[in-house]
Scaffold this motif. Structure first.
Motif, PDB file in Angstrom:
ATOM      1  N   PHE A 196      -1.390   6.524  10.376  1.00 56.32           N
ATOM      2  CA  PHE A 196      -1.676   5.102  10.370  1.00 56.32           C
ATOM      3  C   PHE A 196      -0.436   4.294  10.778  1.00 56.32           C
ATOM      4  O   PHE A 196      -0.524   3.347  11.554  1.00 56.32           O
ATOM      5  CB  PHE A 196      -2.126   4.716   8.967  1.00 56.32           C
ATOM      6  CG  PHE A 196      -2.808   3.407   8.923  1.00 56.32           C
ATOM      7  CD1 PHE A 196      -3.980   3.205   9.629  1.00 56.32           C
ATOM      8  CD2 PHE A 196      -2.284   2.363   8.203  1.00 56.32           C
ATOM      9  CE1 PHE A 196      -4.603   1.986   9.609  1.00 56.32           C
ATOM     10  CE2 PHE A 196      -2.908   1.139   8.178  1.00 56.32           C
ATOM     11  CZ  PHE A 196      -4.072   0.951   8.882  1.00 56.32           C
TER      12      PHE A 196
ATOM     13  N   LEU B 165       0.839  -1.209   0.000  1.00 57.99           N
ATOM     14  CA  LEU B 165       0.000   0.000   0.000  1.00 57.99           C
ATOM     15  C   LEU B 165       0.871   1.255   0.000  1.00 57.99           C
ATOM     16  O   LEU B 165       0.488   2.301  -0.500  1.00 57.99           O
ATOM     17  CB  LEU B 165      -0.927   0.038   1.214  1.00 57.99           C
ATOM     18  CG  LEU B 165      -1.998  -1.043   1.324  1.00 57.99           C
ATOM     19  CD1 LEU B 165      -2.874  -0.789   2.534  1.00 57.99           C
ATOM     20  CD2 LEU B 165      -2.856  -1.091   0.080  1.00 57.99           C
TER      21      LEU B 165
ATOM     22  N   LEU C   7      -1.318   8.266   5.981  1.00 54.91           N
ATOM     23  CA  LEU C   7      -0.423   7.107   6.065  1.00 54.91           C
ATOM     24  C   LEU C   7       0.537   7.235   7.246  1.00 54.91           C
ATOM     25  O   LEU C   7       0.841   6.245   7.918  1.00 54.91           O
ATOM     26  CB  LEU C   7       0.399   6.970   4.774  1.00 54.91           C
ATOM     27  CG  LEU C   7      -0.206   6.147   3.634  1.00 54.91           C
ATOM     28  CD1 LEU C   7       0.773   6.058   2.476  1.00 54.91           C
ATOM     29  CD2 LEU C   7      -0.586   4.745   4.065  1.00 54.91           C
TER      30      LEU C   7
ATOM     31  N   TYR D  31       1.219  10.989  -4.205  1.00 55.60           N
ATOM     32  CA  TYR D  31       0.854  10.559  -2.854  1.00 55.60           C
ATOM     33  C   TYR D  31       0.464  11.743  -1.950  1.00 55.60           C
ATOM     34  O   TYR D  31       0.186  11.545  -0.767  1.00 55.60           O
ATOM     35  CB  TYR D  31       2.018   9.779  -2.213  1.00 55.60           C
ATOM     36  CG  TYR D  31       1.855   8.263  -2.281  1.00 55.60           C
ATOM     37  CD1 TYR D  31       1.297   7.555  -1.233  1.00 55.60           C
ATOM     38  CD2 TYR D  31       2.252   7.543  -3.400  1.00 55.60           C
ATOM     39  CE1 TYR D  31       1.142   6.173  -1.279  1.00 55.60           C
ATOM     40  CE2 TYR D  31       2.105   6.159  -3.466  1.00 55.60           C
ATOM     41  CZ  TYR D  31       1.554   5.479  -2.396  1.00 55.60           C
ATOM     42  OH  TYR D  31       1.397   4.115  -2.447  1.00 55.60           O
TER      43      TYR D  31
ATOM     44  N   PRO E  59      -2.205  13.511  -1.347  1.00 53.72           N
ATOM     45  CA  PRO E  59      -3.407  13.524  -0.501  1.00 53.72           C
ATOM     46  C   PRO E  59      -3.379  12.491   0.618  1.00 53.72           C
ATOM     47  O   PRO E  59      -4.217  12.537   1.502  1.00 53.72           O
ATOM     48  CB  PRO E  59      -4.545  13.190  -1.473  1.00 53.72           C
ATOM     49  CG  PRO E  59      -3.961  13.152  -2.824  1.00 53.72           C
ATOM     50  CD  PRO E  59      -2.493  12.958  -2.684  1.00 53.72           C
ATOM     51  N   ILE E  60      -2.445  11.557   0.579  1.00 55.12           N
ATOM     52  CA  ILE E  60      -2.547  10.413   1.496  1.00 55.12           C
ATOM     53  C   ILE E  60      -1.386  10.350   2.486  1.00 55.12           C
ATOM     54  O   ILE E  60      -1.448   9.625   3.478  1.00 55.12           O
ATOM     55  CB  ILE E  60      -2.646   9.107   0.676  1.00 55.12           C
ATOM     56  CG1 ILE E  60      -3.189   7.963   1.524  1.00 55.12           C
ATOM     57  CG2 ILE E  60      -1.353   8.720   0.049  1.00 55.12           C
ATOM     58  CD1 ILE E  60      -3.309   6.657   0.800  1.00 55.12           C
TER      59      ILE E  60
END
Lengths: 412, 222
Positions: free
Chosen positions: B202, B182, B199, B192, B194-195
């Motif tokens: 997380f 992922l 991440l 990447y 927006p994430i």
């Protein structure tokens, strides 16, 4: 804390399986869906169509009259001109217009804009070509520009700002009332084009400017826009007929063109375009522009004449993968799917898709019962697994795998 | 007592940490030697153009290095603990067991932060020497999940190593093998953006996951 750590591991498993299992399912069971090919025939003044039926390619028109391949090609003389010239079936004139291959080629254009092109990171630096160098081929400049608090050219070799050139262009933009920074910069940043028309730039006040470099000097033109018109995307084109600079997509999803030299904004009479989920294709020929809006499960076509007036339109839809058998079975197994990328965006993020309907509840209930018996067999009081039951109830097969991988077995 | 635990961790991993960091720096050296070479051979403007418009990622060989570092580092730190079940000695100390595990994990995480931090700083510094900030920023966004993959792998490999039952170790390995990609999905430069934040959060949440395996180990789960 350790109990929390277990739920974190269960969450990781849910995320992993929610990504991997639906992906594997589609890989194994998804069937291709062949969309029909439709073209507007200048001979019929109507659409002709190619479809795959039972493994065969069928040519017909919308009334249902079937054609042979060569008859079909004769209905589209401007598309199959080379074939018709070879087979000697090319008409001398169409609608009273004499057909000359050079004229046909000059009026031919093809444009494609995918949702991914709009939803993607922009480079932020662009090469400003010399648009009147006197040379046949364009040359890649030594610097790249950005438009932030001013217009800056950065020399790629030294990685430093070229002050003189930056000042020159910044002053020219300021002279025409440009409000820094730019919101959008659109151009064709390649040397492989017929000529250079520089860039179309939207400033901080949503005004549109044309900026290029002519004999090392800035050329700036402010384009008059109708009141309140805002653009979300501009795609510049380099067509042989040199009628317009670009296609512009407004914030209300209308399609416009900006005519060359006289800078007129013209709206295409096309409704219902969804740039987030539809690919836009525009074919131009001697008589018409065909505007295609192609989604995963539908197709809309609007045909315009050379005066940009609508002459015909067509739309068709077909079942998407969730409506087909494999999608229905999917709906019984998986409550949702998660992926990090999508066909309609270049950005990576968690794309969460809840499965339509509630058929997956059957499996969820079955898994709840199964988990109840598993706990009984492990001699664990089901009351202690209440959170596990909630997890399985909501996330179904994903949560079931998660709670089984990380057993709820605590000694205190 | 805590100082002694940290010192024990340091003794275990110091050479691995130094060697892995040097490996990372070596890879960065190769990357920027390549940049210098390509800049001279294909002209700086063409090289910039390829990065800006043709999707060239001059740092692509870096992709799996932080991941490899995270995996090796997790083995270096936790494998000696399960040889002859040595970690049980730690659990017999008059200290809170969860706290001990968290301190070990925190030590490993800080070590990786320092090692990765040096690499990221060098990557940013050398990148800024050769390229404009637009190129460097997009590169930084792109490499962020690669380094997060290193942290994610470190936490999950630690969980796998401390897990006492082989069947579950295999299951955790399968989940880890499916989960880590992922972070490494192919993406355009800057894709990447927006994430990255979610991440990161997380990955931090995953950090406590090894408490679960440690608990099972401690209780002698069979």
């Amino acid at each position: 804390m350790k109990k929390i750590s277990r739920y974190i591991l269960v969450l990781i498993t849910i995320i992993t399986t929610m990504t991997a299992l639906p992906g594997l399912y589609w890989l194994a069971f998804e069937k291709p869906n062949r969309a029909p090919y439709l073209f507007y025939s200048c001979i019929n003044n109507g659409f002709v169509v190619q479809r795959h039926q039972n493994g065969k390619l069928i040519f017909s028109d919308l009334k249902g009259d079937k054609y042979t391949r060569s008859k079909y090609e004769q209905k589209l003389p401007l598309l199959y001109i080379r074939q018709l010239l070879v087979s000697g079936t090319m008409p001398d004139s169409i609608h009273g217009v004499e057909i000359d291959i050079h004229k046909v080629n000059r009026n031919r254009s093809f444009f494609r804009l995918r949702p991914k092109d709009i939803s993607s990171p922009k480079p932020g630096l662009y090469p400003m070509f010399e648009s009147r160098s006197g040379r046949v081929n364009l040359q890649m400049p030594k610097d790249f520009f950005r438009i932030k608090s001013r217009m800056e050219f950065i020399n790629a070799n030294t990685n430093t700002v070229e002050e003189r050139k930056s000042e020159l262009f910044t002053s020219a933009l300021q002279h025409y009332g440009f409000a820094f920074p730019s919101k959008m910069i659109a151009g064709i940043p390649t040397t492989r084009k017929s000529c250079d028309e520089g860039y179309f730039v939207i400033d901080a006040n949503n005004h549109l400017f044309h900026v290029k470099m002519v004999r090392s000097r800035p050329y700036v033109k402010r384009v008059k826009l109708p009141e309140g018109l805002r653009f979300k995307y501009i795609a510049c084109v380099d067509f042989s007929d040199k009628k317009y600079y670009n296609y512009l997509i407004s914030d209300k999803n209308k399609i416009y063109i900006l005519t060359q030299d006289d800078y007129k904004i013209i709206r295409f009479p096309v409704e219902g375009y969804n740039p987030k989920r539809e690919e836009l294709r525009i074919f131009g020929d001697l008589f018409n522009y065909s505007v295609y809006m192609v989604g995963k499960d539908h197709l809309k076509i609007v045909v315009l004449n050379k005066q940009y007036q609508k002459v015909d339109e067509y739309q068709e839809s077909w079942p998407n993968r969730t409506q087909r058998m494999e999608g229905k079975v999917f709906g019984y197994i998986f409550p949702a799917e998660l992926s990090l990328s999508k066909w309609y965006s270049s950005y990576n993020k968690f794309y969460f898709n809840r499965t339509a309907g509630f058929h997956w509840l059957f499996l969820n209930i079955l898994l709840l019962i199964l988990y109840f018996f598993i706990l009984r067999k492990r001699k664990i009081d089901p009351k202690k697994g209440i959170i596990d039951f909630i997890i399985i109830g909501i996330t179904g097969i994903f949560g079931f795998i998660g709670v089984l991988c990380f057993p709820n077995k605590f000694y205190d | 007592m805590w100082k002694s635990i940290i010192y024990k961790e340091w003794i275990k991993v110091r050479w691995y940490l130094i060697m892995l960091t040097l490996l990372g720096i070596l890879v960065l050296g190769i990357i920027f030697l390549g940049v210098q070479h390509d800049k001279i051979f294909s002209n700086a403007n063409n090289y910039w153009y390829a990065i800006l418009f043709n999707g060239l990622q001059y740092y692509s060989i870096l992709k799996f290095i932080p991941l490899l570092m995270g995996i090796v580092f997790a083995f270096a730190q936790y494998y000696p603990e399960i040889v002859n079940k040595r970690i049980k000695l730690t659990f017999h100390l008059p200290l809170d067991e969860d706290k001990v595990i968290l301190i070990m994990m925190l030590f490993g995480m800080v070590s990786l932060i320092i090692s990765y931090g040096i690499m990221v700083f060098l990557f940013w510094g050398a990148g800024s020497f050769f390229f404009a900030r637009e190129i460097v920023n997009a590169a930084m966004i792109t490499i962020t999940p690669w380094f997060l993959a290193g942290f994610g792998a470190y936490f999950l490999i630690a969980t796998i190593i401390l897990e006492p039952i082989w069947l579950y170790r295999i299951l955790y390995t399968v989940i880890t093998v499916l989960f880590i990609p992922l972070y490494l999905t192919d993406s355009v430069s800057g894709g990447y953006s927006p994430i990255n934040l979610s991440l990161t959060v997380f990955t931090l949440v995953i950090s406590v996951s090894l408490l679960f395996s440690a608990y099972r180990f401690r209780k002698g789960e069979m």
